[in-house]
Write a protein that holds these residues in place. Structure first.
Motif, mmCIF file in Angstrom:
data_model
loop_
_atom_site.group_PDB
_atom_site.id
_atom_site.type_symbol
_atom_site.label_atom_id
_atom_site.label_comp_id
_atom_site.label_asym_id
_atom_site.label_seq_id
_atom_site.Cartn_x
_atom_site.Cartn_y
_atom_site.Cartn_z
ATOM 1 N N ALA A 223 0.846 -1.202 0.000
ATOM 2 C CA ALA A 223 0.000 0.000 0.000
ATOM 3 C C ALA A 223 0.878 1.248 0.000
ATOM 4 O O ALA A 223 0.649 2.195 -0.754
ATOM 5 C CB ALA A 223 -0.911 -0.001 1.225
ATOM 6 N N HIS A 224 1.908 1.230 0.843
ATOM 7 C CA HIS A 224 2.806 2.376 0.968
ATOM 8 C C HIS A 224 3.477 2.693 -0.374
ATOM 9 O O HIS A 224 3.452 3.827 -0.846
ATOM 10 C CB HIS A 224 3.851 2.052 2.042
ATOM 11 N N GLU A 225 4.045 1.656 -0.999
ATOM 12 C CA GLU A 225 4.783 1.909 -2.243
ATOM 13 C C GLU A 225 3.831 2.267 -3.391
ATOM 14 O O GLU A 225 4.173 3.070 -4.253
ATOM 15 C CB GLU A 225 5.658 0.707 -2.602
ATOM 16 N N LEU A 227 1.054 3.928 -2.979
ATOM 17 C CA LEU A 227 0.650 5.318 -2.736
ATOM 18 C C LEU A 227 1.729 6.302 -3.207
ATOM 19 O O LEU A 227 1.430 7.416 -3.632
ATOM 20 C CB LEU A 227 0.332 5.518 -1.247
ATOM 21 N N HIS A 228 3.002 5.867 -3.157
ATOM 22 C CA HIS A 228 4.077 6.729 -3.678
ATOM 23 C C HIS A 228 3.935 6.979 -5.186
ATOM 24 O O HIS A 228 4.590 7.867 -5.728
ATOM 25 C CB HIS A 228 5.447 6.115 -3.399
ATOM 26 N N GLN A 229 3.108 6.189 -5.870
ATOM 27 C CA GLN A 229 2.861 6.497 -7.284
ATOM 28 C C GLN A 229 2.230 7.884 -7.404
ATOM 29 O O GLN A 229 2.449 8.590 -8.378
ATOM 30 C CB GLN A 229 1.945 5.442 -7.922
ATOM 31 N N ASN A 245 6.265 14.218 1.750
ATOM 32 C CA ASN A 245 5.751 13.059 1.045
ATOM 33 C C ASN A 245 5.747 11.783 1.896
ATOM 34 O O ASN A 245 4.773 11.037 1.899
ATOM 35 C CB ASN A 245 6.567 13.009 -0.259
ATOM 36 N N GLU A 246 6.789 11.558 2.715
ATOM 37 C CA GLU A 246 6.811 10.316 3.499
ATOM 38 C C GLU A 246 5.742 10.327 4.594
ATOM 39 O O GLU A 246 5.089 9.321 4.847
ATOM 40 C CB GLU A 246 8.198 10.070 4.094
ATOM 41 N N GLY A 247 5.567 11.475 5.244
ATOM 42 C CA GLY A 247 4.559 11.553 6.300
ATOM 43 C C GLY A 247 3.161 11.328 5.760
ATOM 44 O O GLY A 247 2.353 10.606 6.348
ATOM 45 N N GLY A 302 10.590 12.647 10.168
ATOM 46 C CA GLY A 302 10.110 12.796 8.791
ATOM 47 C C GLY A 302 8.994 11.849 8.408
ATOM 48 O O GLY A 302 8.269 12.092 7.443
ATOM 49 N N TYR A 303 8.863 10.740 9.125
ATOM 50 C CA TYR A 303 7.773 9.793 8.870
ATOM 51 C C TYR A 303 6.725 9.900 9.984
ATOM 52 O O TYR A 303 5.557 10.143 9.731
ATOM 53 C CB TYR A 303 8.311 8.356 8.809
ATOM 54 N N GLY A 304 7.179 9.703 11.235
ATOM 55 C CA GLY A 304 6.250 9.611 12.357
ATOM 56 C C GLY A 304 5.580 10.933 12.698
ATOM 57 O O GLY A 304 4.358 11.070 12.602
HETATM 58 ZN ZN LIG Z 1 7.959 5.813 1.662
#
Ligand SMILES: [Zn+2]
Length: 615
Positions: A223-225, A227-229, A245-247, A302-304
Motif C-alpha cells: 500500500a505504501h509503495e 501510494l508513492h505512485q 511526502n513520506e509523512g 520525517g515519517y512519524g
Molecule cells: Zn515511503
C-alpha cells in the motif's frame, strides 16, 4: 549510447558519476573531453549530444548487474540536470525480462537477444531519473484494472504468490483512485528484487524477495509503495523546501490500513513512543528540514511526526476539507514539485482560515508539547453536573485540539477543546456525574507520552543503547553470546555489579539474565519468566517508570541468534517466547490509554446533589 536533445544556446550539465565516457559528439562534432576539470560531470552546449559510455555495476546497493539480475537506480547513464523526457531501449540476453518507467513496453527477439523498448510520456526529475530492473529468472503474470495493465515480475519461488499480489495491487489502485484521483499511468508492475528493498518508481514497485515472502509486512508495504505512485512520483517532492511526502504516505497507507481495522490509535501511540525513544533535544531537527531518512531520528521526525501532523490537520479542518484538499493538491501539482507551503495554501483556501500558526508550530519548531491534568471539579447544577477541568502545558507552549472524554459506567461522552495557554480551565455541562476523565484517549495529538501511557517495549529497551546494563549472575557462555549478539546490532550491554536486593538506583535499562534471577522478586514481583526455548519480558522499573527492566530466559546458546533476529525485526512488543528459534508468542503489555484521571466521589458539590441521570 545516450542521445540528448536540448535547445540550442543552453548550457547543459550532465552527471556521470563513475561512468567511463568513451566519446562525446556535440551537434555532430567531437567534443574535447580534455577540457573537463571534473570527470564526474560534463558541461556542454545545447543541441544534440551523443555520449558513448561504459559502466561496471557490481556489489553496489543501487546499481548492480549480477547473475541474479540487474537493478539500476542510481547514475547508470549520463543524467542531464533538470527534468527530461526519456525513451529507453535495452538489449539483453534472450531469456531476460525487463522493466523500466513505461506506459508501454515493446519486446522483440533477435539472435539470442531480447530488445525492450520503453515508452513513457511524462518528464522525470534528474534526482529520480530513469531506473531499470531485469532478470533471467522473472516469471511474468498479468491482470488488469480498468484500462491499466498490472504485472507481477516474480522469481520462480514466489510466482505462486503472484495472483494474490496482483489482486491486492488492484484493490489498492482502486482505493487510492477513489481517495486521490486517477492513477496517472497505463501500466503498473510489481517487481521482485534479490536485494532487500521497497522502492516506488513511476509505473512500478520494487519489492525485495524477503519482503514478498513475509505476509506480515507485505500488505502495508505494498500500500505504501503504491501510494508513492501519487506522492513522490506524480507529485514530486521539493526536497530543498522539505519532504512532506513520506509523512503523508505513512498517514494514508500504513496508518489508514490500521485505522480501518480499528487500530489507528495503536499506530499513533507507536509513533509517539518511537519519537520519545529516539529523539532528544540534542539530535532533533525541525520537520521542515527533513529531506530523507538516514536513521531512527530522521525516521521519527520525517515519517512519524509528519504523519501525526497530517492527522492533526485532518481533525482541525474536518474530513471533507482534508480529503478534497489532498485531491486538489494532487491535481494542481501533477508532474510538478510541491512543498509544505503549497499544501498549506490549499488548505487555507479551502478552510477559509489562516493556518500559518499550525504549519509553523509543527514544521519549524523542535520539541513537543506535554499535557497535564491539574484539576477536575464536579458540581451539581440543577439536574445536571458542571465539570471544570484544568489542563496545563508544563513544556513549551503549543496550540492544540485536545480530545476530552468523560466516562460513566463505560459510556463515553466526547468533547474537543483548544488548549493554547500555559494553564487553562474548561467548563463542561454533563447530564450525569462522570467517573473518569480521559485526555487524548486515542493519541490524536502529537505530544510527549506520560510514563503511564508509554508501553515497555524491546524497541525502547534497545533505543537506550549504551546505557543497557546486565546484572549478574550470568550463566557465562550464554551471557557472552547474548552480549555479542547485541553488539553485532550496535547495542552495547554493559555488565554492572549490583546488590542482590534491587534497591540500588535504577539504570535506564536493566537486563537480567535468567528466569530465576534473584532481583526478579524485587523488581518484577511474582512475574514468572519460564519456557524451554527463549523468553523475554520487558517491564517498567517499579520505582522509575521511565526506566525499563528486561528478563531474558535462555535455554541453549543456539536459541539466541534466531530469537534476537526476530526481536530486532519486531520491536514493539513487551513479551516474546521462542521455541527452537521459531516465534511462539509475541504480545504487548497494555498500558494506560490516554491521560486518565478518576473523578473523586466526594468532590465538591456532589453531596446532596440530585439523582444521577444517564446522558
Ligand atoms: Zn515511503
Amino acid at each position: 549510447m545516450a542521445r540528448i536533445s536540448a535547445p540550442q544556446g543552453r548550457r547543459l550539465t550532465i552527471f556521470l558519476a563513475d561512468l567511463k565516457v568513451l566519446k562525446v559528439m556535440v551537434n555532430g562534432r567531437p567534443f574535447d573531453l580534455g577540457k573537463t576539470a571534473d570527470p564526474s560531470q560534463l558541461e556542454v552546449p545545447g543541441g544534440v549530444i551523443e555520449v558513448a559510455y561504459e559502466g561496471v555495476f557490481q556489489d553496489q546497493e543501487s546499481n548492480i548487474i549480477g547473475e541474479q539480475g540487474i537493478v539500476l537506480r542510481d547514475i547508470w547513464y549520463p543524467v542531464l540536470a533538470g527534468r527530461c523526457l526519456y525513451t529507453l531501449t535495452a538489449t539483453l540476453p534472450r531469456d531476460y525480462e525487463a522493466v523500466s518507467e513505461a506506459d508501454r513496453i515493446i519486446k522483440s527477439q533477435g539472435d539470442g537477444t531480447a530488445t525492450f523498448q520503453f515508452e513513457f510520456p511524462h518528464p522525470l526529475n534528474d534526482s529520480d531519473g530513469l531506473t531499470f530492473a531485469a532478470s533471467p529468472r522473472f516469471q511474468v503474470s498479468q491482470a488488469s484494472y480498468r484500462e491499466i495493465e498490472i504485472y507481477a515480475y516474480f522469481f520462480p519461488e514466489h510466482a505462486g504468490l503472484a495472483p494474490q499480489y496482483l489482486e491486492q495491487a488492484r484493490q489498492f489502485l482502486e482505493m487510492y483512485e477513489r481517495l486521490l484521483g486517477p492513477y496517472p499511468y497505463r501500466r503498473f508492475s510489481l517487481v521482485e528484487s534479490f536485494q532487500p528493498s521497497a522502492y516506488s518508481m513511476p509505473t512500478y514497485v520494487l519489492l525485495g524477495e524477503r519482503e514478498i515472502g513475509s505476509d506480515e509486512y507485505a500488505t502495508s508495504l505494498l500500500a505504501h509503495e503504491i501510494l508513492h505512485q501519487w506522492f513522490g512520483n506524480l507529485v514530486f517532492t521539493d526536497f530543498d523546501r522539505g519532504n512532506w511526502n513520506e509523512g503523508l504516505t505513512i498517514y494514508l497507507a500504513d496508518h489508514l490500513l490500521e485505522d480501518h481495522k480499528g487500530a489507528g490509535w495503536q499506530c499513533r501511540r507507536r509513533i509517539l513512543s518511537n519519537f520519545k525513544s529516539h529523539v532528544t533535544a540534542r539530535n532533533e531537527i525541525p520537520l521542515r528540514r527533513f529531506s530523507e531518512r538516514e536513521d531512527d531520528v530522521t525516521r521519527s521526525v520525517g515519517y512519524g511526526k509528519s504523519a501525526m501532523v497530517f492527522h492533526m490537520l485532518r481533525r482541525l479542518v474536518g474530513e471533507e476539507i482534508f480529503f478534497s484538499g489532498i485531491r486538489e493538491f494532487v491535481q494542481t501539482y501533477s508532474f510538478r514539485a510541491a512543498s509544505w507551503d503549497d499544501l498549506r495554501k490549499i488548505f487555507e483556501k479551502r478552510a477559509r482560515q489562516d493556518l500559518s500558526w499550525f504549519f509553523s508550530q509543527w514544521l519549524n519548531r523542535v520539541g513537543l508539547p506535554e499535557i497535564r491534568v491539574d484539576d477536575v471539579k464536579v458540581e451539581a447544577a440543577g439536574k445536571q453536573f458542571r465539570v471544570a477541568v484544568t489542563l496545563s502545558q508544563p513544556g513549551p507552549l503549543y496550540k492544540l485540539q485536545v480530545p476530552v472524554t468523560f466516562y460513566r459506567e463505560q459510556v463515553p461522552r466526547h468533547f474537543t477543546v483548544t488548549l493554547s495557554r500555559k494553564k487553562q480551565n474548561f467548563p463542561f455541562l454533563l447530564a450525569s456525574r462522570p467517573e473518569e476523565l480521559v485526555i487524548d484517549e486515542n493519541f490524536e495529538v502529537f505530544r510527549k507520552l506520560s510514563p503511564a501511557e508509554d508501553p515497555a517495549t524491546f524497541k525502547r529497551l534497545v533505543a537506550r543503547g549504551p546505557n543497557l546494563t546486565v546484572q549478574p549472575p550470568l550463566p557465562a557462555d550464554i551471557a557472552e553470546d547474548i552480549i555479542k549478539a547485541f553488539k553485532q546490532r550496535g547495542v552495547n550491554l554493559k555488565v554492572a555489579k549490583a546488590g542482590a536486593n534491587g534497591a540500588n538506583a535504577p539504570h535506564s535499562a536493566t537486563v537480567l539474565l535468567g528466569g530465576d534471577h534473584p532481583l526478579i522478586p524485587n523488581l518484577l514481583g511474582n512475574l514468572e519468566v519460564k519456557g524451554r526455548g527463549f523468553s523475554a519480558v520487558i517491564r517498567k522499573h517499579p520505582h522509575a517508570p521511565e526506566h525499563l527492566v528486561a528478563v531474558f530466559q535462555v535455554n541453549g546458546r543456539e536459541e539466541i541468534e534466531p530469537a534476537l533476529r526476530e526481536m530486532f525485526t519486531h520491536r514493539f512488543y513487551s513479551d516474546y517466547v521462542f521455541q527452537r528459534g521459531e516465534p511462539a508468542c509475541r504480545t504487548l503489555k497494555e498500558e494506560e490509554r490516554g491521560l486518565r484521571v478518576k473523578v473523586e466521589n466526594d468532590a465538591k458539590g456532589f453531596k446532596g446533589g440530585p439523582g444521577e441521570t444517564r446522558p
